[in-house]
Scaffold this motif. Structure first.
Motif, PDB file in Angstrom:
ATOM      1  N   UNK A 147     -34.159  27.268  44.965  1.00 15.71           N
ATOM      2  CA  UNK A 147     -33.102  28.411  44.466  1.00 15.71           C
ATOM      3  C   UNK A 147     -32.780  27.168  43.206  1.00 15.71           C
ATOM      4  N   UNK A 148     -32.281  28.147  42.115  1.00 15.21           N
ATOM      5  CA  UNK A 148     -31.722  27.357  40.730  1.00 15.21           C
ATOM      6  C   UNK A 148     -30.194  26.765  41.072  1.00 15.21           C
ATOM      7  N   UNK A 149     -30.221  25.487  40.996  1.00 21.77           N
ATOM      8  CA  UNK A 149     -28.808  25.422  41.226  1.00 21.77           C
ATOM      9  C   UNK A 149     -26.968  25.576  40.274  1.00 21.77           C
ATOM     10  N   UNK A 150     -28.092  27.115  39.972  1.00 17.97           N
ATOM     11  CA  UNK A 150     -27.233  27.803  39.096  1.00 17.97           C
ATOM     12  C   UNK A 150     -26.520  29.074  39.918  1.00 17.97           C
ATOM     13  N   UNK A 151     -27.771  29.307  41.151  1.00 15.28           N
ATOM     14  CA  UNK A 151     -28.072  30.326  41.417  1.00 15.28           C
ATOM     15  C   UNK A 151     -29.024  31.476  40.948  1.00 15.28           C
ATOM     16  N   UNK A 152     -29.247  32.524  42.162  1.00 18.14           N
ATOM     17  CA  UNK A 152     -30.657  32.411  41.809  1.00 18.14           C
ATOM     18  C   UNK A 152     -32.281  31.691  42.210  1.00 18.14           C
ATOM     19  N   UNK A 171     -19.026  28.567  53.585  1.00 18.93           N
ATOM     20  CA  UNK A 171     -18.350  30.048  53.379  1.00 18.93           C
ATOM     21  C   UNK A 171     -18.015  29.867  52.067  1.00 18.93           C
ATOM     22  N   UNK A 172     -18.256  30.422  50.943  1.00 17.64           N
ATOM     23  CA  UNK A 172     -17.233  30.091  48.968  1.00 17.64           C
ATOM     24  C   UNK A 172     -18.565  29.156  48.911  1.00 17.64           C
ATOM     25  N   UNK A 173     -19.474  28.629  49.556  1.00 14.73           N
ATOM     26  CA  UNK A 173     -20.286  27.607  48.366  1.00 14.73           C
ATOM     27  C   UNK A 173     -21.782  28.260  47.444  1.00 14.73           C
ATOM     28  N   UNK A 174     -21.823  27.752  46.526  1.00 17.54           N
ATOM     29  CA  UNK A 174     -23.029  28.222  45.974  1.00 17.54           C
ATOM     30  C   UNK A 174     -24.246  28.683  46.501  1.00 17.54           C
ATOM     31  N   UNK A 175     -24.687  29.147  45.710  1.00 15.56           N
ATOM     32  CA  UNK A 175     -26.307  29.710  46.716  1.00 15.56           C
ATOM     33  C   UNK A 175     -27.195  28.265  46.700  1.00 15.56           C
ATOM     34  N   UNK A 176     -27.212  27.102  45.656  1.00 12.01           N
ATOM     35  CA  UNK A 176     -28.160  26.170  46.208  1.00 12.01           C
ATOM     36  C   UNK A 176     -27.950  25.690  47.035  1.00 12.01           C
ATOM     37  N   UNK A 177     -26.150  25.726  48.337  1.00 13.65           N
ATOM     38  CA  UNK A 177     -26.451  25.004  49.708  1.00 13.65           C
ATOM     39  C   UNK A 177     -26.547  26.215  50.500  1.00 13.65           C
ATOM     40  N   UNK A 178     -27.514  26.927  50.260  1.00 14.37           N
ATOM     41  CA  UNK A 178     -28.468  27.979  51.001  1.00 14.37           C
ATOM     42  C   UNK A 178     -29.617  27.036  52.035  1.00 14.37           C
ATOM     43  N   UNK A 179     -29.730  25.481  51.302  1.00 16.01           N
ATOM     44  CA  UNK A 179     -30.882  25.601  51.444  1.00 16.01           C
ATOM     45  C   UNK A 179     -30.586  24.086  51.190  1.00 16.01           C
ATOM     46  N   UNK A 238     -16.944  29.688  29.593  1.00 18.30           N
ATOM     47  CA  UNK A 238     -17.582  29.588  29.151  1.00 18.30           C
ATOM     48  C   UNK A 238     -19.135  28.955  30.110  1.00 18.30           C
ATOM     49  N   UNK A 239     -18.328  28.352  31.222  1.00 20.55           N
ATOM     50  CA  UNK A 239     -19.517  27.620  32.246  1.00 20.55           C
ATOM     51  C   UNK A 239     -20.741  29.280  32.044  1.00 20.55           C
ATOM     52  N   UNK A 240     -22.067  29.001  32.409  1.00 23.57           N
ATOM     53  CA  UNK A 240     -22.561  29.058  32.877  1.00 23.57           C
ATOM     54  C   UNK A 240     -23.226  29.705  34.141  1.00 23.57           C
ATOM     55  N   UNK A 241     -22.716  28.750  35.340  1.00 22.39           N
ATOM     56  CA  UNK A 241     -22.769  29.078  36.893  1.00 22.39           C
ATOM     57  C   UNK A 241     -21.694  29.276  37.476  1.00 22.39           C
ATOM     58  N   UNK A 242     -20.525  29.511  36.277  1.00 27.02           N
ATOM     59  CA  UNK A 242     -19.288  30.149  36.909  1.00 27.02           C
ATOM     60  C   UNK A 242     -19.339  31.698  36.891  1.00 27.02           C
ATOM     61  N   UNK A 243     -20.425  31.718  35.114  1.00 32.49           N
ATOM     62  CA  UNK A 243     -20.791  32.759  34.897  1.00 32.49           C
ATOM     63  C   UNK A 243     -22.318  34.088  35.832  1.00 32.49           C
ATOM     64  N   UNK A 244     -22.423  33.017  36.607  1.00 26.94           N
ATOM     65  CA  UNK A 244     -23.735  33.027  37.129  1.00 26.94           C
ATOM     66  C   UNK A 244     -23.337  33.633  38.552  1.00 26.94           C
ATOM     67  N   UNK A 245     -22.860  32.793  38.514  1.00 30.51           N
ATOM     68  CA  UNK A 245     -22.084  33.145  40.393  1.00 30.51           C
ATOM     69  C   UNK A 245     -20.183  32.950  40.359  1.00 30.51           C
ATOM     70  N   UNK A 249     -16.589  29.512  44.383  1.00 28.36           N
ATOM     71  CA  UNK A 249     -14.696  28.782  44.653  1.00 28.36           C
ATOM     72  C   UNK A 249     -14.839  28.099  43.126  1.00 28.36           C
ATOM     73  N   UNK A 250     -15.555  28.188  42.432  1.00 30.39           N
ATOM     74  CA  UNK A 250     -15.410  26.394  41.306  1.00 30.39           C
ATOM     75  C   UNK A 250     -15.691  27.235  39.581  1.00 30.39           C
ATOM     76  N   UNK A 251     -15.311  26.534  38.810  1.00 30.79           N
ATOM     77  CA  UNK A 251     -15.959  26.618  37.608  1.00 30.79           C
ATOM     78  C   UNK A 251     -15.577  25.743  36.760  1.00 30.79           C
TER      79      UNK A 251
END
Length: 525
Positions: free
Chosen positions: A140-145, A220-228, A371-378, A382-384
């Motif tokens: 998984x990307x650190x920015x999700x997906x 709960x609410x963790x970014x997708x990267x934390x799933x693995x 502006x944060x691409x991570x916040x836009x992607x996910x 619960x972060x920006x």
């Protein structure tokens, strides 16, 4: 002892420090103009987040040329002026090196994607599709997906630990290593004093590209990267050989510093000091960023960190950075003052983040200004990171003196009073206290290089001694007054600094601390 044993490092996010071109974005000339402020503050080194040419999809962490300057920030002549004047002010200058990935606009990647036989192909990480034609594995990307993007022209996937526009470089390729080391030498030859290396623990991936296991403790609410659990996509044993080679390049030049960004548990972090000191000089220690703000938690982690350091390993501490919420946003301004005393009196090299010295805290970022691409992607996470990157606040004028245009991110609602100009005139301000702490650290050698020893304490108090007990530090981590045992050596001792203003030190067996108060006391006699 090397210079970083004595000096405090100050991180600057160049987009947000000082704009001189009236485009709402900070630049190198702005940093140069503020060098007297940094010298007066009392730091000894500045670290710049990336200033290299970039499409700015990740605001400079997508590098298109490792030996250039992005026009947004100026040109090479502006950099040379900044470096020269920083040294004239007695300040070291560190750059942010981003070796894990480049921009997809880098000429190397443009060549690599032309065809499978291109000489640059192996400078990046390519794999055939997995079963069913999908990605090669579950990374998984650190920015999700997914961490893989299909290159339609060649039918292979390329790996990217972050945005798809940030393809990962293949550090198993010796030609790639040589090219990156030459980039380091370019800047070292100019006189740069060292580097902070971005996501250094990511540089080598599992050579079998095995799936990462599921994380059974994801919240709960963790970014997708934390799933693995990133068992195979980062922190591989071979990374230490790469770092040893990088360290050898740094050691070709006198007294240069290598810092590694490493978000790993303590036992893994220590491995990055390297065998026989051939790793990074300072694996960044982020424990204060994530630790519960309680005396028992902090005292335990400090003891564990000190005990885990390898022979010759020098400690370091960080409270905030461009990827994490600011310390005042996490624990409030009153405790941020106590945190500053903790940071600047612990053993090791402290890194301050721009704006923390004036207590910049919570900032509201409207949805249409994110502006944060991570916040836009996910967007549901619960972060920006924008909230940690807002422009510096210099005075009570328009846009707090940062720019004459609309700033690229908003500033705090109280910017008219929370700024350098106002706090410079206030004796008890956060800025005044930070300067006093830095001056105390400069004047008291035991705060720079003396040993650390925990002292007995009760309730919400964290207490320790520096320099074989020469100074005692007592920190009330609560918003209520309290008392704690006062060792006999400090009874009636001189109060050197308090976070809330001076008061006499008791000559009895207990020390009364006011709410949110930290004190430094010199041993009696």
């Amino acid at each position: 002892m090397s210079w970083w044993h004595d000096e405090a490092i100050y991180q600057i996010y160049p987009r947000s420090f000082q704009d001189t071109t009236k485009d709402g974005v900070g630049d190198l000339e702005g940093i140069r103009e503020r060098l007297p402020y940094l010298k007066d503050l009392g730091v000894g080194a500045i670290w710049l987040s990336p200033i290299f040419p970039s499409p700015m999809k990740d605001f400079g962490y997508d590098v298109a040329d490792y030996t250039g300057i992005d026009p947004l920030f100026g040109d090479m002549a502006a950099f040379d002026r900044l470096l020269t004047e920083a040294h004239e002010h007695g300040l070291k200058l560190l750059l942010d090196f981003v070796p894990n990935h480049s921009s997809d606009q880098h000429p190397w990647f443009q060549e690599a994607r032309k065809d499978k036989d291109n000489p640059k192909r192996d400078w990046y990480i390519w794999r055939d599709p997995g079963e069913g034609g999908g990605p090669p594995n579950n990374w998984v990307s650190n920015f999700g997906g997914p961490a893989w993007t299909l290159d339609e022209a060649t039918g292979q996937y390329y790996h990217h630990a972050f945005l798809s526009s940030q393809p990962d470089l293949n550090w198993r390729n010796p030609e790639l290593r040589a090219a990156m080391f030459d980039a380091l030498r370019f800047w070292l030859g100019k006189g740069v004093d060292g580097f902070r290396v971005d996501v250094i623990w990511h540089l080598i991936k599992d050579d079998q590209f095995r799936d990462n296991p599921e994380n059974p403790f994801v919240r709960d609410g963790a970014p997708e990267i934390d799933r693995l659990l990133q068992v195979h996509s980062a922190d591989q044993p071979e990374v230490h050989d790469v770092i040893a080679e990088m360290r050898a390049v740094i050691d070709e030049y006198e007294d240069r510093l290598l810092i590694g960004e490493i978000y790993l548990p303590l036992e893994r972090l220590m491995a990055y000091y390297g065998q026989d000191g051939r790793g990074v000089h300072l694996p960044f220690n982020f424990q204060l960023i994530s630790a519960p703000w309680r005396a028992e938690s902090l005292s335990k982690l400090i003891d564990e960190y000190e005990a885990a350091l390898p022979d010759g390993g020098w400690p370091n501490w960080v409270l905030s950075n461009h990827d994490q919420p600011r310390i005042a946003a996490r624990i409030g301004e009153a405790q941020a003052r106590v945190a500053a005393m903790l940071l600047l009196t612990l053993r090791g090299t402290p890194t301050l983040y721009y704006g923390d010295e004036i207590g910049i805290g919570r900032v509201s970022i409207p949805t249409d200004r994110i502006q944060d691409p991570w916040a836009k992607q996910e967007p549901d996470a619960s972060f920006n990171r924008d909230k940690a990157r807002t422009p510096m606040q210099w005075d009570e004028g328009p846009h707090a003196g940062f720019t004459k245009a609309e700033p690229w991110l908003p500033q705090t609602d109280d910017a008219a009073t929370r700024n350098v100009a106002v706090q410079r005139e206030e004796r008890g301000s956060m800025l005044s206290m930070t300067k006093a702490l830095l001056a105390l650290r400069r004047d008291e050698g035991c705060l720079r290089t003396g040993d650390y020893q925990r002292l007995p304490a009760e309730g919400p108090v964290l207490a320790y001694a520096r320099g074989h007990g020469s100074l005692g530090v007592f920190l009330n981590l609560s918003d209520e007054a309290c008392e704690t045992p006062l060792p006999e050596a400090y009874r009636g001792g001189a109060l050197l600094l308090s976070t809330v203003g001076g008061a006499a030190v008791s000559d009895g067996p207990t020390l009364a601390l006011r709410a949110n108060e930290g004190v430094v006391i010199r041993r009696r006699g």
